[in-house]
Design a protein around this motif. Sequence first.
Motif, PDB file in Angstrom:
ATOM      1  N   THR A 148       0.812  -1.219   0.000  1.00  0.00           N
ATOM      2  CA  THR A 148       0.000   0.000   0.000  1.00  0.00           C
ATOM      3  C   THR A 148       0.842   1.263   0.000  1.00  0.00           C
ATOM      4  O   THR A 148       0.303   2.352  -0.120  1.00  0.00           O
ATOM      5  CB  THR A 148      -0.929   0.069   1.230  1.00  0.00           C
ATOM      6  N   ARG A 149       2.155   1.132   0.154  1.00  0.00           N
ATOM      7  CA  ARG A 149       2.929   2.359   0.310  1.00  0.00           C
ATOM      8  C   ARG A 149       3.970   2.559  -0.769  1.00  0.00           C
ATOM      9  O   ARG A 149       4.835   3.431  -0.648  1.00  0.00           O
ATOM     10  CB  ARG A 149       3.560   2.379   1.713  1.00  0.00           C
ATOM     11  N   HIS A 150       3.877   1.781  -1.864  1.00  0.00           N
ATOM     12  CA  HIS A 150       4.894   1.906  -2.906  1.00  0.00           C
ATOM     13  C   HIS A 150       4.815   3.237  -3.624  1.00  0.00           C
ATOM     14  O   HIS A 150       5.778   3.677  -4.232  1.00  0.00           O
ATOM     15  CB  HIS A 150       4.784   0.753  -3.896  1.00  0.00           C
ATOM     16  N   GLY A 151       3.633   3.881  -3.571  1.00  0.00           N
ATOM     17  CA  GLY A 151       3.486   5.108  -4.353  1.00  0.00           C
ATOM     18  C   GLY A 151       3.546   6.368  -3.521  1.00  0.00           C
ATOM     19  O   GLY A 151       3.393   7.469  -4.041  1.00  0.00           O
ATOM     20  N   THR A 152       3.728   6.248  -2.201  1.00  0.00           N
ATOM     21  CA  THR A 152       3.533   7.412  -1.350  1.00  0.00           C
ATOM     22  C   THR A 152       4.835   8.001  -0.824  1.00  0.00           C
ATOM     23  O   THR A 152       4.849   8.659   0.200  1.00  0.00           O
ATOM     24  CB  THR A 152       2.609   7.064  -0.161  1.00  0.00           C
ATOM     25  N   GLY A 153       5.913   7.752  -1.554  1.00  0.00           N
ATOM     26  CA  GLY A 153       7.147   8.452  -1.228  1.00  0.00           C
ATOM     27  C   GLY A 153       7.728   8.125   0.130  1.00  0.00           C
ATOM     28  O   GLY A 153       8.074   9.012   0.894  1.00  0.00           O
TER      29      GLY A 153
END
Lengths: 531, 362
Positions: free
Chosen positions: A381-386
């Motif tokens: 869930t956090r691959h895109g949130t820098g």
Amino acid sequence: MGDSVAETTLPEVDETVQRQDRSEKETLLNAKGLTKRFGDILANDNVDLVINKGEIHALLGENGAGKSTLVKMFYGSLEPDAGEIFWQNQKVTIGNPASARELGIGMVFQHFSLFEALNVVENIALALPNPGKMSDLAKRIETVSRDYGLPLNPDDIVADLPVGIRQRIEIVRCLLQEPQLIIMDEPTSVLTPQEADQLFLTLQRLAAEGCAVLYISHRLEEVKRICHHATILRHGEVVRECDPTLETAASLASMMVGADVASVSAGDTKPDIGETRLALQGLSAGAATPFATALNDISLELKAGEVVAIAGVAGNGQGELFDAISGEMRVAPQMVQLDGKPCGSKNITWRRKQNAAFVPEERLGHGAVPGMKLSDNIVLTRHGTGDRLVGGGFVSNVEAGALEKRIKQAFDVRMSHDDPEARSLSGGNLQKFVVGRELDRKPGVLIVNQPTWGVDAGAAALIRQALIDLARSGSAVLVISQDLDEIFEIADRIAVISRGYLSDPEPAAAMTRERVGLLMAGGAEAQGEVA
Amino acid sequence: MRIELVKRKEHSQTMALLSPVIAVALTALSAAILFSITGHNPFVGLYKFFIEPLTQQWSLEATIDKATPLILIGCGLAICYLSNNWNIGAEGQFVVGALFGCALPILYPDFENVATLPLMLLFGAIGGALWALIPALLKTRFNTNEILTSLMLVYVAGLLLDYLVRGPWRDPDGYNFPESRIFSDAATLPEVFGGAMSLSAPITIVVAVILAIVLAKTLKGFEIRVMGESPRAGSFAGFSAKRLTLFSFALAGALAGLAGTMEVSGALNQLLPSISPGYGFTAIIVAFLGRLNPIGIIIAGFVLALSYIGGEGVQSAMGVSNEIASVIQGLLLFFVLACDTLILYRIRFTSRRIADGEASHV
């Protein structure tokens, strides 16, 4: 709970049965020294349990305390490593569920095992050893279900029935075999308060007829209300037996967890309400499958600093609403707005980058990949949130591992070894991880579906407190839940979803359980249609 | 006394490595039984089949030649299978890739320069990818079953090859034999390491290593693994199942097409009515035997290539039908899939009675 119904109509049952001395009653089931080991884990350690005839016996304990293991041994689906079971003073070996049913032990499961495309009588016939002629069976179903106040129409297709009625099918299926002991696993978790009251009447009637009920529940208020005796398990051992009517919910909870449960506090300060973070405007979506629920013109404004809860019975559009807000189901752009930006047609990664975070209802298989390590599940869930988890297309295992340790510590996720596969965690621990993974980002908008479903009291308190703290720190939190205790504990405003319609959110202080119950039972729908 | 399968809490790493070995051992045992019931010495049979090809230089080189296309195709298929896309049509993608790749030297035999071979390889990859995209598009647009459509297209591709070789692409100076013209040197894949192997072998190893890194270390590899294990969680992560279906089919098709072009431009040097002894199907076994891991697939490719050479070996030495190779390949796939159960389950011998039927229900 909405107790007016049961207490006014059944005072004599409450008075007479509960005050009796246990030793005077006839013993139905007596388990001595039951022990069950799974690998290194002692799931049940020398458990003694006595169930009397006509007794509603509560089995309490946190997740992983060994309740399921114990009842599975009674129902014949597990065999004890040591210990004996006496049934009506005869030593018995319960080798499989069929022989349990022959003895007169029935079980109603938490997760229903019904075929949605078949009708009621077909579903029941599938579970009976000798169903006989369908028309005769249909008549028996009608009679038995009416007698016990659980009326069923044998010709209804299961897919068309609400969850409360589906549970009736399971119960009636059990009753048709004339059991002397019914084991119920979290029966009210899917019911409205009114439906639960109806179930309690049935249970009290069964008890009055001499049938015993072994009742597993996390809801201490209802245990207090209907159970005659309670056995409390902790770490596989019986730690206490008590008369729940003489205890408070708080004292029962502390027996379960072995310490006082930190009570969740919303804080004395009034929430500091800010800007609208999430807006739903006329959100409508057709049902994607015959078994899905359509969303009908849902509008809602979620503001910074508040917790808004959406109550409702399972299967009334909660999952579809969650998917539309998260972006797993796309709708028209204006229907969902994050911080004023239309995003109904954007994907979930885009919305996460807008500082929104999502926790779905299903932990395994939706919120987490069962066969992947926790650190991989953080990347999920956090691959895109820098978070520096991904650089140049490469995933950094080091960063993911560091995050995993941070979340594990902050949310007290317990595991047998570091960074295990998600499937090996217990439900409560995995939920702490899945919620913690999102809270760790300090999201501006958090949408949680069933935050503490099937989670033990200690973990639930921790999660609820974390949600409130997030809102007080200036984020907007939307909680979709079936648990009214939870909703009244944490919500600033409460709305109710029913058949895909959402009622207007009202301040929690002005809401009562009765009003929520009425809205659940279709009031929200009427309101939606008028609006 | 009964045997039970007990679910493990986590995947067993040991079993993940051990299960292909057990499968090969069981296959060898079954092969030995097959040899004895057909009246042959099982030990000689096993030796001729599995060991002898490794003892001589020519057979070792032949094994590498056979292993190369198996590994290349198997790597592409592994990407498909990991992401839950059941591409069974690599054989067709191999053939169509070969056709695209050969179009240049057959239709423009005078186009001879340094660009010839790279262009052929490029066309081959594109052709295989286009052929693979047909079932992928059918799946994403109309929800058709890709197992059926990709398999059926194998036969379409085979007939297309047959028509071209016997018809328009037949060698004008070839006395009406169903063959294309022989390719020029510029269109022929060179040999390397002193003629020990074709250039296709090192290319294949490089591709496998790149794919191993992509799968293990990149976000794309993560996406592929997540989608295969849990599509719902994948969509929660923001990955698109449809795009991944197109991607994995196109990649597998491109690799199969590349393998096809390298086969005709290297080993065969011309187009024939039949250019593959079932590489596209055998590669399915290679992919699974290699645990869907490119490095494992390199090893598995050699094992399966052995079965081709070994099959010829036992036929010439012992008079056993060549078909024994297909039987052994089938047995191997069967045992690999069966042994995979052990990765998530362990076997327990017990004398007790337990109701497993309902144990799972509770």
